[in-house]
Design a protein around this motif. Structure first.
Motif, PDB file in Angstrom:
ATOM      1  N   GLN A 170     -15.094 -25.905  57.500  1.00 10.46           N
ATOM      2  CA  GLN A 170     -14.703 -25.431  56.170  1.00 10.46           C
ATOM      3  C   GLN A 170     -13.780 -24.218  56.263  1.00 10.46           C
ATOM      4  OE1 GLN A 170     -17.732 -26.209  57.231  1.00 10.46           O
ATOM      5  NE2 GLN A 170     -18.997 -27.162  55.634  1.00 10.46           N
ATOM      6  N   ILE A 171     -14.074 -23.340  57.211  1.00  9.27           N
ATOM      7  CA  ILE A 171     -13.229 -22.159  57.402  1.00  9.27           C
ATOM      8  C   ILE A 171     -11.832 -22.576  57.851  1.00  9.27           C
ATOM      9  CG2 ILE A 171     -12.893 -20.089  58.817  1.00  9.27           C
ATOM     10  CD1 ILE A 171     -15.972 -19.798  58.833  1.00  9.27           C
ATOM     11  N   GLY A 172     -11.765 -23.558  58.735  1.00  8.17           N
ATOM     12  CA  GLY A 172     -10.471 -24.060  59.182  1.00  8.17           C
ATOM     13  C   GLY A 172      -9.662 -24.628  58.036  1.00  8.17           C
ATOM     14  N   TYR A 173     -10.312 -25.360  57.148  1.00  3.12           N
ATOM     15  CA  TYR A 173      -9.631 -25.935  55.984  1.00  3.12           C
ATOM     16  C   TYR A 173      -9.126 -24.825  55.061  1.00  3.12           C
ATOM     17  CZ  TYR A 173      -8.862 -28.873  51.865  1.00  3.12           C
ATOM     18  OH  TYR A 173      -8.299 -29.510  50.784  1.00  3.12           O
ATOM     19  N   PHE A 174      -9.991 -23.844  54.804  1.00  6.43           N
ATOM     20  CA  PHE A 174      -9.609 -22.698  53.977  1.00  6.43           C
ATOM     21  C   PHE A 174      -8.429 -21.950  54.597  1.00  6.43           C
ATOM     22  CE2 PHE A 174     -10.116 -18.024  53.833  1.00  6.43           C
ATOM     23  CZ  PHE A 174      -9.760 -17.798  52.512  1.00  6.43           C
ATOM     24  N   THR A 175      -8.464 -21.751  55.909  1.00  6.17           N
ATOM     25  CA  THR A 175      -7.421 -20.998  56.601  1.00  6.17           C
ATOM     26  C   THR A 175      -6.079 -21.715  56.532  1.00  6.17           C
ATOM     27  OG1 THR A 175      -9.081 -20.107  58.118  1.00  6.17           O
ATOM     28  CG2 THR A 175      -6.785 -19.916  58.786  1.00  6.17           C
ATOM     29  N   PHE A 176      -6.104 -23.037  56.670  1.00  6.41           N
ATOM     30  CA  PHE A 176      -4.864 -23.813  56.579  1.00  6.41           C
ATOM     31  C   PHE A 176      -4.198 -23.588  55.223  1.00  6.41           C
ATOM     32  CE2 PHE A 176      -2.899 -27.691  54.878  1.00  6.41           C
ATOM     33  CZ  PHE A 176      -1.816 -27.795  55.733  1.00  6.41           C
ATOM     34  N   TRP A 177      -4.961 -23.709  54.144  1.00  3.68           N
ATOM     35  CA  TRP A 177      -4.364 -23.549  52.819  1.00  3.68           C
ATOM     36  C   TRP A 177      -3.996 -22.099  52.530  1.00  3.68           C
ATOM     37  CZ3 TRP A 177      -1.926 -27.099  50.508  1.00  3.68           C
ATOM     38  CH2 TRP A 177      -2.295 -28.440  50.697  1.00  3.68           C
ATOM     39  N   LEU A 178      -4.721 -21.169  53.123  1.00  4.80           N
ATOM     40  CA  LEU A 178      -4.336 -19.764  53.009  1.00  4.80           C
ATOM     41  C   LEU A 178      -2.979 -19.539  53.680  1.00  4.80           C
ATOM     42  CD1 LEU A 178      -5.049 -16.866  52.171  1.00  4.80           C
ATOM     43  CD2 LEU A 178      -6.334 -16.640  54.316  1.00  4.80           C
ATOM     44  N   SER A 179      -2.769 -20.170  54.821  1.00  3.79           N
ATOM     45  CA  SER A 179      -1.468 -20.095  55.494  1.00  3.79           C
ATOM     46  C   SER A 179      -0.361 -20.641  54.598  1.00  3.79           C
ATOM     47  CB  SER A 179      -1.499 -20.888  56.807  1.00  3.79           C
ATOM     48  OG  SER A 179      -2.389 -20.329  57.733  1.00  3.79           O
ATOM     49  N   ILE A 180      -0.618 -21.789  53.966  1.00  2.00           N
ATOM     50  CA  ILE A 180       0.387 -22.404  53.093  1.00  2.00           C
ATOM     51  C   ILE A 180       0.736 -21.468  51.941  1.00  2.00           C
ATOM     52  CG2 ILE A 180       0.854 -24.303  51.508  1.00  2.00           C
ATOM     53  CD1 ILE A 180       0.956 -25.096  54.461  1.00  2.00           C
ATOM     54  N   VAL A 181      -0.266 -20.871  51.326  1.00  2.00           N
ATOM     55  CA  VAL A 181      -0.030 -19.949  50.207  1.00  2.00           C
ATOM     56  C   VAL A 181       0.818 -18.760  50.658  1.00  2.00           C
ATOM     57  CG1 VAL A 181      -1.136 -18.306  48.632  1.00  2.00           C
ATOM     58  CG2 VAL A 181      -2.081 -20.612  48.899  1.00  2.00           C
ATOM     59  N   CYS A 182       0.522 -18.218  51.830  1.00  2.00           N
ATOM     60  CA  CYS A 182       1.272 -17.058  52.336  1.00  2.00           C
ATOM     61  C   CYS A 182       2.715 -17.431  52.661  1.00  2.00           C
ATOM     62  CB  CYS A 182       0.571 -16.482  53.567  1.00  2.00           C
ATOM     63  SG  CYS A 182      -1.038 -15.759  53.205  1.00  2.00           S
ATOM     64  N   ILE A 183       2.918 -18.628  53.184  1.00  2.00           N
ATOM     65  CA  ILE A 183       4.285 -19.105  53.447  1.00  2.00           C
ATOM     66  C   ILE A 183       5.043 -19.266  52.133  1.00  2.00           C
ATOM     67  CG2 ILE A 183       5.639 -21.060  54.313  1.00  2.00           C
ATOM     68  CD1 ILE A 183       3.303 -21.439  56.390  1.00  2.00           C
ATOM     69  N   ILE A 184       4.376 -19.767  51.108  1.00  2.00           N
ATOM     70  CA  ILE A 184       5.000 -19.906  49.781  1.00  2.00           C
ATOM     71  C   ILE A 184       5.377 -18.536  49.219  1.00  2.00           C
ATOM     72  CG2 ILE A 184       4.567 -20.560  47.374  1.00  2.00           C
ATOM     73  CD1 ILE A 184       2.897 -22.916  48.480  1.00  2.00           C
ATOM     74  N   ILE A 185       4.514 -17.539  49.407  1.00  2.00           N
ATOM     75  CA  ILE A 185       4.824 -16.174  48.967  1.00  2.00           C
ATOM     76  C   ILE A 185       6.097 -15.690  49.648  1.00  2.00           C
ATOM     77  CG2 ILE A 185       4.084 -13.753  49.083  1.00  2.00           C
ATOM     78  CD1 ILE A 185       1.205 -14.778  48.695  1.00  2.00           C
ATOM     79  N   ALA A 186       6.211 -15.957  50.956  1.00  2.67           N
ATOM     80  CA  ALA A 186       7.415 -15.557  51.689  1.00  2.67           C
ATOM     81  C   ALA A 186       8.644 -16.271  51.141  1.00  2.67           C
ATOM     82  CB  ALA A 186       7.236 -15.862  53.180  1.00  2.67           C
ATOM     83  N   TYR A 187       8.503 -17.557  50.822  1.00  5.34           N
ATOM     84  CA  TYR A 187       9.636 -18.318  50.294  1.00  5.34           C
ATOM     85  C   TYR A 187      10.102 -17.751  48.950  1.00  5.34           C
ATOM     86  CZ  TYR A 187      12.366 -22.088  48.256  1.00  5.34           C
ATOM     87  OH  TYR A 187      13.368 -22.807  47.658  1.00  5.34           O
ATOM     88  N   PHE A 188       9.170 -17.441  48.053  1.00  7.80           N
ATOM     89  CA  PHE A 188       9.561 -16.902  46.757  1.00  7.80           C
ATOM     90  C   PHE A 188      10.106 -15.473  46.878  1.00  7.80           C
ATOM     91  CE2 PHE A 188       7.067 -20.435  44.960  1.00  7.80           C
ATOM     92  CZ  PHE A 188       7.978 -20.866  44.007  1.00  7.80           C
ATOM     93  N   THR A 189       9.651 -14.747  47.886  1.00  6.36           N
ATOM     94  CA  THR A 189      10.233 -13.426  48.159  1.00  6.36           C
ATOM     95  C   THR A 189      11.686 -13.572  48.571  1.00  6.36           C
ATOM     96  OG1 THR A 189       8.075 -12.560  48.867  1.00  6.36           O
ATOM     97  CG2 THR A 189      10.030 -11.343  49.578  1.00  6.36           C
ATOM     98  N   TYR A 190      11.951 -14.569  49.417  1.00 10.88           N
ATOM     99  CA  TYR A 190      13.332 -14.866  49.847  1.00 10.88           C
ATOM    100  C   TYR A 190      14.194 -15.285  48.659  1.00 10.88           C
ATOM    101  CZ  TYR A 190      16.818 -18.380  51.269  1.00 10.88           C
ATOM    102  OH  TYR A 190      17.941 -19.140  51.386  1.00 10.88           O
ATOM    103  N   LYS A 191      13.676 -16.177  47.811  1.00 13.72           N
ATOM    104  CA  LYS A 191      14.441 -16.646  46.658  1.00 13.72           C
ATOM    105  C   LYS A 191      14.709 -15.504  45.685  1.00 13.72           C
ATOM    106  CE  LYS A 191      15.449 -20.329  45.669  1.00 13.72           C
ATOM    107  NZ  LYS A 191      16.719 -21.066  45.886  1.00 13.72           N
ATOM    108  N   ARG A 192      13.722 -14.657  45.466  1.00  7.09           N
ATOM    109  CA  ARG A 192      13.889 -13.519  44.556  1.00  7.09           C
ATOM    110  C   ARG A 192      14.947 -12.571  45.109  1.00  7.09           C
ATOM    111  NH1 ARG A 192      11.967  -8.338  44.243  1.00  7.09           N
ATOM    112  NH2 ARG A 192      11.696  -7.461  42.159  1.00  7.09           N
ATOM    113  N   GLY A 193      14.922 -12.341  46.425  1.00  7.21           N
ATOM    114  CA  GLY A 193      15.909 -11.471  47.043  1.00  7.21           C
ATOM    115  C   GLY A 193      17.318 -12.003  46.869  1.00  7.21           C
ATOM    116  N   ASN A 194      17.507 -13.308  47.044  1.00 13.00           N
ATOM    117  CA  ASN A 194      18.819 -13.919  46.847  1.00 13.00           C
ATOM    118  C   ASN A 194      19.281 -13.773  45.406  1.00 13.00           C
ATOM    119  OD1 ASN A 194      19.089 -14.676  49.464  1.00 13.00           O
ATOM    120  ND2 ASN A 194      18.767 -16.862  49.144  1.00 13.00           N
ATOM    121  N   TYR A 195      18.346 -13.975  44.471  1.00  9.36           N
ATOM    122  CA  TYR A 195      18.689 -13.863  43.037  1.00  9.36           C
ATOM    123  C   TYR A 195      19.140 -12.447  42.701  1.00  9.36           C
ATOM    124  CZ  TYR A 195      17.981 -13.468  37.995  1.00  9.36           C
ATOM    125  OH  TYR A 195      18.148 -13.217  36.663  1.00  9.36           O
ATOM    126  N   LEU A 196      18.414 -11.447  43.204  1.00 10.80           N
ATOM    127  CA  LEU A 196      18.754 -10.059  42.898  1.00 10.80           C
ATOM    128  C   LEU A 196      20.093  -9.666  43.518  1.00 10.80           C
ATOM    129  CD1 LEU A 196      15.279  -8.299  43.324  1.00 10.80           C
ATOM    130  CD2 LEU A 196      16.469  -8.853  41.190  1.00 10.80           C
TER     131      LEU A 196
END
Length: 199
Positions: A170-196
């Motif tokens: 269960q921890i492994g499953y949680f960790t995988f999706w936590l990784s995905i969420v953090c990668i998405i945060i990085a992607y939106f940070t990149y997109k926001r930076g380009n927009y600004l």
């Protein structure tokens, strides 16, 4: 409100404050590697680099801060720091709270880990406007992050939390999706930076 933001940002980006933050993170990194000493002693050398997750995350942030102090952006270090600080900061908080639920107590050391790891995630978020990484940096950091999950939960190198080892799947499953969420945060940070930058 805008004036308050600029005042806070001025403090966060002040050279003296960045040096203090660097010292704190260096100390935390050293302690983190020391904390993993027991697990590393029984780890195959091929897995050494993947075992001490949190101190490696804070090491990435140390390198990012050094870049800022030099007037540069070490872009790969910035995105690795952003993703892994949030990921392992939240992960450690959740694991300690799960341990608390199982045992009824985690002691002062446990609460210290909760606070310090929560602050890891907070500091990563506080510096969102300062990151300058590109998409390919995110791709490399994503590979590193997800590969680390495979090493931890397929090859059995996850941090020792004996009380909750029974929940490894269960921890492994949680960790995988936590990784995905953090990668998405990085992607939106990149997109926001380009927009600004286009404004």
């Amino acid at each position: 409100m805008q004036q308050l933001f600029f005042q806070c940002w001025h403090i966060l980006t002040n050279k003296a404050f960045l040096i203090l933050l660097l010292i704190i993170n260096i100390a935390g990194t050293i302690y983190g590697y020391y904390w993993y000493g027991y697990q590393l002693a029984s780890t195959e050398p091929i897995f050494y680099i993947f075992v001490p997750d949190s101190p490696t995350a804070s090491l990435f942030f140390c390198l990012a801060i050094i870049g800022w102090l030099l007037g540069k952006n070490f872009k790969l270090m910035e995105v690795l720091a952003l993703i892994t600080l949030i990921k392992y900061g939240i992960w450690a908080v959740v694991m300690n709270l799960l341990t608390l639920a199982e045992t009824g107590s985690i002691g002062p050391a446990g609460w210290m880990l909760v606070f310090s790891h929560f602050m890891m995630a907070v500091q990563a978020m506080l510096y969102l406007p300062k990151y300058r990484f590109q998409f390919w940096h995110i791709a490399v950091a994503a590979i590193w992050t997800l590969h680390n999950d495979v090493i931890d939960y397929v090859f059995g190198q996850m941090p020792y939390y004996r009380v909750i080892d029974q929940f490894a799947n269960q921890i492994g499953y949680f960790t995988f999706w936590l990784s995905i969420v953090c990668i998405i945060i990085a992607y939106f940070t990149y997109k926001r930076g380009n927009y600004l930058h286009e404004l």
